[in-house]
Design an enzyme around this catalytic site. Structure first.
Site, PDB file in Angstrom:
ATOM      1  N   HIS B  25      -9.616 -56.963  17.197  1.00  7.20           N
ATOM      2  CA  HIS B  25      -8.172 -58.205  16.968  1.00  7.20           C
ATOM      3  C   HIS B  25      -7.179 -57.439  17.815  1.00  7.20           C
ATOM      4  O   HIS B  25      -6.446 -56.331  17.599  1.00  7.20           O
ATOM      5  CB  HIS B  25      -7.897 -57.757  15.401  1.00  7.20           C
ATOM      6  CG  HIS B  25      -6.444 -58.511  15.045  1.00  7.20           C
ATOM      7  ND1 HIS B  25      -6.421 -59.829  15.233  1.00  7.20           N
ATOM      8  CD2 HIS B  25      -5.339 -58.166  14.763  1.00  7.20           C
ATOM      9  CE1 HIS B  25      -5.211 -60.392  15.221  1.00  7.20           C
ATOM     10  NE2 HIS B  25      -4.519 -59.199  14.605  1.00  7.20           N
ATOM     11  N   ASP B  27      -3.680 -57.704  19.203  1.00  8.55           N
ATOM     12  CA  ASP B  27      -2.356 -58.265  19.027  1.00  8.55           C
ATOM     13  C   ASP B  27      -1.588 -58.529  20.513  1.00  8.55           C
ATOM     14  O   ASP B  27      -1.501 -57.632  21.195  1.00  8.55           O
ATOM     15  CB  ASP B  27      -1.357 -57.315  18.169  1.00  8.55           C
ATOM     16  CG  ASP B  27      -1.669 -57.382  16.722  1.00  8.55           C
ATOM     17  OD1 ASP B  27      -1.567 -58.670  16.113  1.00  8.55           O
ATOM     18  OD2 ASP B  27      -2.027 -56.516  16.168  1.00  8.55           O
ATOM     19  N   ASP B 149      -5.369 -62.740  10.904  1.00  8.68           N
ATOM     20  CA  ASP B 149      -4.169 -61.882  10.704  1.00  8.68           C
ATOM     21  C   ASP B 149      -2.918 -62.451  10.413  1.00  8.68           C
ATOM     22  O   ASP B 149      -2.065 -61.866   9.733  1.00  8.68           O
ATOM     23  CB  ASP B 149      -3.738 -61.162  11.909  1.00  8.68           C
ATOM     24  CG  ASP B 149      -3.100 -59.779  11.398  1.00  8.68           C
ATOM     25  OD1 ASP B 149      -3.084 -59.394  10.350  1.00  8.68           O
ATOM     26  OD2 ASP B 149      -2.249 -59.431  12.308  1.00  8.68           O
ATOM     27  N   HIS B 399       1.693 -63.988  16.478  1.00  9.70           N
ATOM     28  CA  HIS B 399       1.975 -63.742  15.104  1.00  9.70           C
ATOM     29  C   HIS B 399       2.887 -62.548  14.558  1.00  9.70           C
ATOM     30  O   HIS B 399       3.276 -62.069  13.615  1.00  9.70           O
ATOM     31  CB  HIS B 399       0.822 -63.854  14.227  1.00  9.70           C
ATOM     32  CG  HIS B 399      -0.157 -62.805  14.318  1.00  9.70           C
ATOM     33  ND1 HIS B 399      -1.408 -63.102  15.395  1.00  9.70           N
ATOM     34  CD2 HIS B 399      -0.752 -61.547  13.765  1.00  9.70           C
ATOM     35  CE1 HIS B 399      -2.170 -62.094  15.361  1.00  9.70           C
ATOM     36  NE2 HIS B 399      -1.751 -61.212  14.523  1.00  9.70           N
TER      37      HIS B 399
END
Lengths: 948, 948
Positions: B25, B27, B149, B399
């Protein structure tokens, strides 16, 4: 050296060549156990997984043939190798053949240099290098010794490396003043003449001191553990930094070049457990090399390349310069004014002793595996092996193992491994002795005799004791067995009665054995065992014997035997003098126990506390434990003992056996009290009338002896900042003080730190209990407890004192020290022995001359054994023994026919004379079977043998 | 789905199949900037380097064809891809073709769902998916949306994903009570019907809730960041643990199976920035699979396999079960009783506004790039591009970007990127307008008009204003320009004089602009601009004009225009009522400012403080800032303003333009004082006479509106534990309250949080200043300062109020909200214009019907443009507009010939009808050029065009 030439990248003679050496430093145990490190288990303690390092490095080496890597610790490489597919193994072989993966050092571990005994170091190097040799052949043979992390460097290590055929040694740690001096003088690369006895260049070793310890230069660490900026060379993204990186690199390179002699410099691109994700390093190093060298087109005179220590060394050699000569060693190590790494000389004294005992047990196991033949490995007691213990001993040589600088759980693991190894070896020993003696009776081992625990002897009315002597000379040895009877009779293998005495178990022993045993007495008698063999003694309980010896509540003024006389001060109960009755010499000798108050790091000079590594007393004056000793005396025809009681946690037995030329001081220290919240470093100090002129002597790794002078270093002007810790040196097996008349030698039973602070005095640190971590990474205070000693570890040991005239002192301490290292193994059999039991055996046709030590006898493969013979005297130390001595290999063994012999280098991974192989045919009784050993020489042979 | 079938590992129908999904994951900015994450820079902040992740994963996928990996964020993949050799690219293509590397989601980033506007989300998905499509073809097309997420899930996101052709959506975060309920009911896998207007199954999306967020089950994390024990399967080493690992795994799998419906379960084997060293994961997963499946031979009924979300989804689909239907959304998100993630709806209000403005600017840039033709990209003002801003906007949708949950330096980087994108776009805009207007006069941009700063207008005596309108309908817009003169004349493109007024700059504006500008007055006039085009207004300083309007020290009781009437309470200076004069409706309306005292985590219920993510007031009653407002009034023929002053840090202008149907509340908040050491969450609250019955309405991502009811969730029995924070919902572009008679709609200029706590009331959070981190990883308190506002950020914004009858309210707020999102762009030229300048231009042949929004017009490649037409009304909300409407594509543009059109899915990475490609020949004026849009429908076309 053809393959070196071809595998090294070309350099540029008119430029500064920067050799980048990608490497990982993989401790064979430290904060985690060796297997936790291998797997990457317990990453909560420290993130480190060697399996992944090797996976990753191999992948990355394949990606770019320019890349290089060196690997060091065979304990890890071996674990990894045996899990690889044959395809991977083939790939790795090719990388090794092409010099892209190079082994350096290559021992099972990177040994400690202060606290290791040379015999164990040679063994651990041998198993590591043997694995590489058998797996990779000549291309896998390390050419460079790589001791980047040990905390100071022993001259004997350099000597061994030279004899193992290494072309050079590189290391990272030396005294900060020494380094500053060497930087000024451009003497960070030097020639180390590592023996005063071996003929140069036999022990000469080129030695290089690395520029940044073993780390990369500041700002250039690209491992996953580092935070330095990666090279950001995509102009489309933010923070393009190629120009900045190149500029910083060139500045560092040019600066480094000013403190080295040639137009070649080395940079270690790696550190502890780095390269788990080698891509991070290599991707950025590829870019660095590309962008730095691209500037050559614009006139830059810096050339950067992937390299290895061998390739770098080759360039230094080609430079054909002269190099500073060094003949002393690199102890003690300090990395700052108040940061002397002299605590670890003593740290974990129980582990240090256990390691030393284990070394002896392993040698016995090895010898008996040879002497007993195949039945040793598979026999009446099942399957055994020496390999488990060889590996356990090998990992225990690591510089965070026997050094005592590991975490407690790791220390426990080393001990557990040694115990497991010994279990495997016991099967070998039992099988072998069964074969040699033709008796398969159950054989009992009593490993706790030091605290008078042995269930068999405590309860049996009749038993026999097999005394196996691993030395090549016969040995006299005092046996002490815990018993509950009051009188026993003892007879030897020839049925002759042996003088024996029963003495009460001391209060100190009762305290220290806890509930492991309940014997009230000890049976004491002297045994004699043949060289490389055994003899059997028989013990029977007597119903009608005399009462046991009783203890007298005060000391005699004198105890003596025919060799020594010892006097005591009746007021204090302390020793007051020692005399050698043969040489008619006497010295004043007082001995007592003291403790240094360990610095807690809260005083003003520096915040450095004492810890596992560092010794830093708060004051130069130690506290006495007691000015006087309470004493008890036991005097018998076999032994005389004065039992001294200094405090609930310090006691000693001064012991003189009737047949002994040495005085035994058996000290028991612990639990060191800490309810006053003060860490304590406990010493014993011998104060004598000897005029030492601030000089004393310590051995190096149990072999050659070096002179030590207070507040002095031979090669630079010392600015002493720690008057006690800065004068401590490692004592591996002995230390002595002397003047023209008298030499007092102390043989120790383990590695310890010691110093001579006052004229005529010698102090030895026995035990340490500390309350603070010393900020060198271990992250624990050295505060040992165990399940048996939950309130603090109790440690017991022995110092053996001999007083001699200096020219003959070595004649005593050399054999004595070997007896302590290779003490006899006692095994026990309950009841009667079978009548056809062979009661005595020697593997030698005759004892070897006193100068010759049988260092190694171990099975190599099915029909070969490895033999090392050692001249154990320095060239200057004995009129009688410091001369060449000759041994005939074919006349050595009583039960082995030697069919062939080939001489090897010390580590047994190269034929001594690679050009003409040294190999005789067995039929001719040729004079070349004669092997001559010169002082301090060790010769290593592979013998083809056949059991008669 | 042929390729899915062939690339998925076989499962076993009679067993529990455990799908292991290796994933990372990554970001697109959070604690580090996106480029810092890419390179692995600033690892001191967070260890993370995406370049190495992709390197490593590709290497490891090659090693074992069984292995699988999914990749999500195209912003990173794109960076990596362009640095790879063609050999590596070829390898990766093969991995993708074989389904071993699968893209999921595939947008430029994983967008936030609460604070993003749908148009920006569609754009960011489009550029990500386009890259994958063009690089990998159909095998690179993600089939699964993967929003593991984001902190709550918007229905509109699900609707968009459905229209983008995704087969399903997986996510990790939902309210803890909701999860518990769904676990009990086995409803963690469900069918989401994500639109109340689109005909099913157009917006139906299968939705799966992952079992452990997006983490591996406890004890099975084998990344370098994890400390779980590796599988130790060498029986020769310590701690062999295979049996233990398998046992623990089986227990977890069986337990997980009890809360899902089928005999397939999924486990996410990865987490944040994991797989930088993929070998650690895969080596252990290989072993896990091997040892777990080996037990099948002994009767185990668990089958574990490498899998991907698509493969897992395929098995769920094959199970042919029925699934719970959901029609609401997943807001708000709480992970514990006092941990409502409703603060980020408002966090970083300035960034949220800047992102919204940037979206408008990007659309203008895109449109003008098309309308201007090739000269836009390379023209009189140099080379420009829209790509930089597209990417900047795309990363801003992440996000942890527009959400406001990133570190301050990262927020700065997002803003910097947007500014840089706008610089590139300004060149496009200038070039294009130069081409369209035949004038290459210098064009000035004034980006600080919100605080009355524009050096040109402040100093110039004669200038022109180009007003570009990106909407497909003409627009009326009030222009306010900072000036220093007292009177000006303004004329339009046709030379007609325009009513204009000069009003004094407010005290609040003087405070907030600091030293960036010094204008004393603002020139205000109303402009009208044509659809998808511009018009030009001319401004000249008058020497002889009337004096500027003056401010009156107290409020009028009433201000009004022909549409609205607003009354004030003369005692308090606050609003007291609002009337729509056309519909003849009046409501009581009081409005004031308050602040919630942010929890510092030190009270007893829980230690959760308010922070960037979490809103947690200390008390349910907010503190009033002032009961009364000091007021000034300015009343002119163009605008009437009541300037309210509540505190040194809170002021507002209530503004009514003469031609406007909406009341503007321009609020200015900050620096929020913290000298009392209290964190503050500032709201404004509208209290009305509307009977709301605890219900209010908010939009989802700027599109469909959802009903919200206090202390209620549609699908489970809520146990409310935070009476304020637990009732907050994201307001993206509008919120309203209503009863049968009245609807008060508030259109916002950015995303904000809002609630209706009391009957008739609507509160909107405007600004937050907090003193504690909220323990969700960002590690900073949300305490914004800047170089301009070192004492705390000042934020200014606008709420636009309209009062309508509910059945017609949408007719006002739908176009109004689009006007705010796509506000006109003003550009300025000093002095006279060249006489042959084209003063007006519209790219459309005619304005589109009010229901149709021109969502996208952007250059696709050399001769193609991407067009999105949107029906902007929900099916139920407008009698007039909620009906199908038809547009003729060929008659759309005034200057572009449409040569062909193909319809695509919403994200433009798949032909709408893959079977029969929708492509006409231009010669035939076929009726199929007619495109019908039904309510809330968006249709996406690739048009082949030729500039006339």
């Amino acid at each position: 050296k053809g393959s070196i030439d071809s595998s090294c990248h070309a350099t540029k003679p008119d430029m500064l060549n920067v050799h980048l050496v990608p490497h990982t430093h993989d401790d064979v145990g430290w904060l985690k156990t060796v297997d936790q490190y291998y797997y990457g288990d317990r990453n909560d303690i420290q993130h480190a997984g060697v399996q992944y390092i090797l996976d990753s490095v191999v992948d990355q080496l394949i990606k770019n043939p320019d890349r290089r890597f060196i690997y060091v610790e065979t304990a890890f490489f071996y674990r990894w190798w045996k899990q690889q597919s044959s395809a991977t193994q083939q790939t790795v072989k090719q990388l090794v053949d092409e010099g892209r993966l190079e082994f350096v050092n290559g021992g099972w571990c990177m040994s400690d240099e202060a606290t290791t005994h040379y015999s164990a170091v040679i063994d651990q190097m041998t198993i590591g290098l043997r694995f590489l040799n058998e797996t990779f052949g000549p291309c896998g043979r390390p050419r460079v010794a790589w001791h980047i992390d040990p905390f100071g460097h022993a001259r004997e290590h350099a000597s061994m490396f030279a004899q193992m055929g290494y072309d050079g040694l590189f290391f990272g740690r030396l005294d900060y003043q020494d380094r500053a001096h060497r930087m000024r003088e451009k003497e960070q690369e030097l020639l180390w003449r590592a023996s005063d006895s071996l003929t140069p260049p036999m022990a000469d070793l080129f030695t290089g001191i690395l520029p940044n310890g073993y780390n990369p230069p500041e700002g250039f660490c690209w491992d996953q553990f580092c935070d330095d900026p990666p090279i950001r060379d995509d102009p489309d993204l933010e923070d393009y930094n190629v120009d900045d990186v190149v500029k910083r690199f060139l500045a560092i390179a040019k600066n480094q070049a000013t403190v080295y002699k040639t137009n070649h410099i080395i940079m270690t691109m790696g550190s502890d457990f780095q390269y788990e994700n080698a891509n991070l390093w290599y991707k950025n190093l590829d870019k660095l090399i590309h962008y730095v060298n691209a500037l050559q087109a614009k006139g830059s005179k810096v050339n950067v390349l992937y390299s290895t220590p061998s390739c770098y060394l080759q360039e230094l050699h080609r430079a054909n310069l002269t190099w500073a000569l060094k003949t002393d060693d690199f102890f003690p190590y300090a990395d700052d004014a108040h940061d002397f790494w002299t605590g670890y000389f003593t740290s974990r004294p129980a582990l240090k002793r256990y390691e030393r005992i284990s070394n002896g047990n392993l040698q016995i196991c090895n010898q008996l595996e040879v002497l007993g033949g195949p039945v040793s490995r598979k026999g009446p007691f099942g399957e055994g092996d020496s390999q488990t213990m060889k590996k356990a001993m090998a990992v225990a040589q690591h510089h965070d193992a026997v050094s005592g600088t590991e975490k407690q759980h790791v220390a426990n693991d080393y001990a557990r491994k040694l115990a497991e190894g010994w279990q495997h070896c016991q099967v070998v020993v039992s099988n072998s002795l069964a074969g040699l003696s033709s008796s398969s009776a159950e054989r009992i081992y009593c490993d706790n005799l030091n605290v008078s625990v042995c269930p068999l002897t405590e309860s049996s009315k009749k038993f026999s004791v097999n005394v196996y002597n691993p030395l090549a000379q016969p040995v006299n040895w005092a046996v002490r067995l815990p018993v509950n009877g009051t009188a026993y009779s003892v007879s030897d293998a020839k049925g002759r009665s042996v003088d024996c005495q029963v003495v009460p178990v001391s209060r100190a022993t009762q305290n220290v054995r806890r509930n492991r045993g309940f014997a009230v007495n000890e049976l004491v008698f002297q045994v004699q065992a043949p060289p490389l063999g055994y003899t059997i003694y028989f013990v029977s309980l007597r119903q009608d014997g005399p009462p046991p010896a009783s203890t007298q509540p005060r000391p005699p003024t004198v105890i003596k035997n025919k060799f020594l006389q010892v006097t005591f001060d009746p007021d204090t109960g302390l020793l007051s003098s020692l005399s050698n009755l043969e040489t008619k010499q006497t010295i004043k000798l007082t001995q007592n126990f003291y403790w240094y108050n360990a610095s807690d790091g809260k005083n003003m000079d520096s915040s450095q506390p004492s810890g596992a590594y560092i010794f830093r007393p708060n004051s130069s004056t130690p506290f006495g434990i007691s000015r006087t000793a309470k004493t008890e005396t036991v005097q018998t025809s076999v032994v005389q003992e004065v039992r001294q009681w200094f405090a609930p946690w310090v006691s000693q037995v001064v012991r003189l056996y009737t047949d002994s030329r040495t005085l035994e001081l058996e000290w028991t220290v612990g639990p060191v009290p800490i309810d006053d919240h003060l860490g304590k470093e406990v010493i014993t100090r011998l104060d004598t009338s000897i005029k030492t002129s601030e000089i004393f002597y310590t051995d190096s790794n149990g072999r050659e002896v070096l002179q030590r002078r207070k507040d002095f270093r031979p090669t630079w002007q010392l600015k002493q900042s720690e008057p006690i810790a800065g004068n401590y040196y490692p004592i591996n097996s002995r230390a002595f003080i002397k003047d023209d008349e008298d030499q007092l030698t102390v043989v120790t039973d383990r590695s310890q730190g010691g110093a001579s602070i006052q004229n005529g005095s010698l102090e030895i640190m026995l035990h340490r209990r500390l309350l603070y971590d010393d900020f060198r990474g271990v992250g624990e205070p050295l505060n040992e407890i165990s399940s048996i000693f939950p309130e603090g570890l109790v440690v017991r040991g022995r110092l053996l004192l001999s007083l001699d005239r200096p020219p003959t002192a070595a004649d005593t301490h050399r054999p004595l020290a070997q007896q302590v290292v290779l003490q006899p193994l006692l095994t026990f059999t309950d009841g009667e022995l079978n009548s056809n039991t062979r009661l005595e055996f020697s593997g030698l046709q005759a004892a070897l001359p006193p100068a010759v030590h049988l260092l190694t006898l171990t099975q190599w493969d099915k029909d070969k054994v490895l033999l090392r013979l050692e001249h154990q005297f320095q060239s200057w130390e004995s009129k009688r023994n410091s001369k060449p001595v000759t041994v005939n290999l074919q006349k050595l063994f009583s039960t082995l026919d030697v069919l062939g012999a080939s001489e090897l280098n010390l580590s047994a991974n190269q034929w001594k004379d690679e050009m003409s192989r040294f190999d005789w045919t067995p039929q001719t009784d040729h004079s070349d079977w004669e092997v001559t050993l010169r002082p301090m020489e060790i010769r290593t042979f592979l013998l083809r043998v056949r059991l008669r």
